[in-house]
Motif scaffolding. Structure first.
Motif, short mmCIF file in Angstrom:
data_model
loop_
_atom_site.label_atom_id
_atom_site.label_comp_id
_atom_site.label_asym_id
_atom_site.label_seq_id
_atom_site.Cartn_x
_atom_site.Cartn_y
_atom_site.Cartn_z
N ARG A 21 0.92 -1.23 -0.14
CA ARG A 21 0.05 -0.05 0.10
C ARG A 21 0.83 1.39 0.07
O ARG A 21 0.75 2.21 -0.75
CB ARG A 21 -1.07 -0.13 1.27
N ARG A 22 1.89 1.36 0.81
CA ARG A 22 2.81 2.32 1.05
C ARG A 22 3.64 2.57 -0.47
O ARG A 22 3.67 3.70 -0.81
CB ARG A 22 3.92 2.12 1.87
N VAL A 31 -7.40 3.05 0.22
CA VAL A 31 -7.76 1.85 0.05
C VAL A 31 -8.98 1.34 0.44
O VAL A 31 -9.89 0.69 -0.14
CB VAL A 31 -6.58 0.71 0.68
N ALA A 32 -9.37 2.07 1.71
CA ALA A 32 -10.66 1.72 2.37
C ALA A 32 -11.82 2.08 1.47
O ALA A 32 -12.74 1.49 1.18
CB ALA A 32 -10.69 2.10 3.80
N PHE A 41 -10.89 -0.16 9.15
CA PHE A 41 -10.93 -1.57 8.63
C PHE A 41 -9.54 -2.04 8.27
O PHE A 41 -8.94 -3.00 8.35
CB PHE A 41 -12.10 -1.76 7.33
N ILE A 42 -8.92 -1.11 7.28
CA ILE A 42 -7.62 -1.40 6.89
C ILE A 42 -6.86 -1.43 7.90
O ILE A 42 -5.64 -2.44 7.79
CB ILE A 42 -7.26 -0.50 5.66
N LEU A 57 -8.39 -10.42 0.63
CA LEU A 57 -7.06 -10.49 0.30
C LEU A 57 -7.02 -10.11 -1.23
O LEU A 57 -6.19 -9.20 -1.52
CB LEU A 57 -6.34 -11.70 0.59
N LEU A 58 -7.65 -10.93 -1.86
CA LEU A 58 -7.67 -10.72 -3.40
C LEU A 58 -8.08 -9.25 -3.93
O LEU A 58 -7.49 -8.75 -4.61
CB LEU A 58 -8.54 -11.92 -4.25
N ASP A 59 -9.10 -8.82 -3.31
CA ASP A 59 -9.93 -7.50 -3.50
C ASP A 59 -8.80 -6.63 -3.35
O ASP A 59 -8.70 -5.72 -4.25
CB ASP A 59 -11.06 -7.48 -2.90
N ILE A 60 -8.40 -6.63 -2.04
CA ILE A 60 -7.40 -5.62 -1.70
C ILE A 60 -6.04 -5.49 -2.26
O ILE A 60 -5.66 -4.62 -2.93
CB ILE A 60 -7.19 -5.45 -0.08
#
Length: 82
Positions: A21-22, A31-32, A41-42, A57-60
């Motif tokens: 993400r970073r 992301v959220a 949540f994240i 996991l796959l979606d994020i």
């Protein structure tokens, strides 16, 4: 058997999500929002306070361009019981 919420494997997933993400230059809030949730949540996933299921996991991973297959290869190198 340890609880999987605090296993080395779970912590590796959380760390991989936060790192990617970073690297992608996104905030937890961004992301959220893309995921349709709120920032805590994240944050809870990245801190290891919340489990993440495979679909999440796959979606994020798609949002942050995380290579899930590479992550799985790294996870398989760890002992299943820690």
């Amino acid at each position: 058997m340890p609880k999987s919420l605090h296993s080395k494997r779970h912590l590796m997933i959380a760390a991989a999500l936060a790192e990617q993400r970073r690297l992608k230059g996104m905030s937890q809030a961004q992301v959220a929002k893309a995921f349709g949730r709120y920032q805590p949540f994240i944050a809870n996933i990245e801190s290891g306070e919340r489990r993440i299921d495979l679909v999440e996991l796959l979606d994020i991973a798609a949002i942050i361009d995380l290579d899930v297959e590479a992550l799985l290869r790294r996870l398989r190198q760890l002992p299943s019981m820690d």
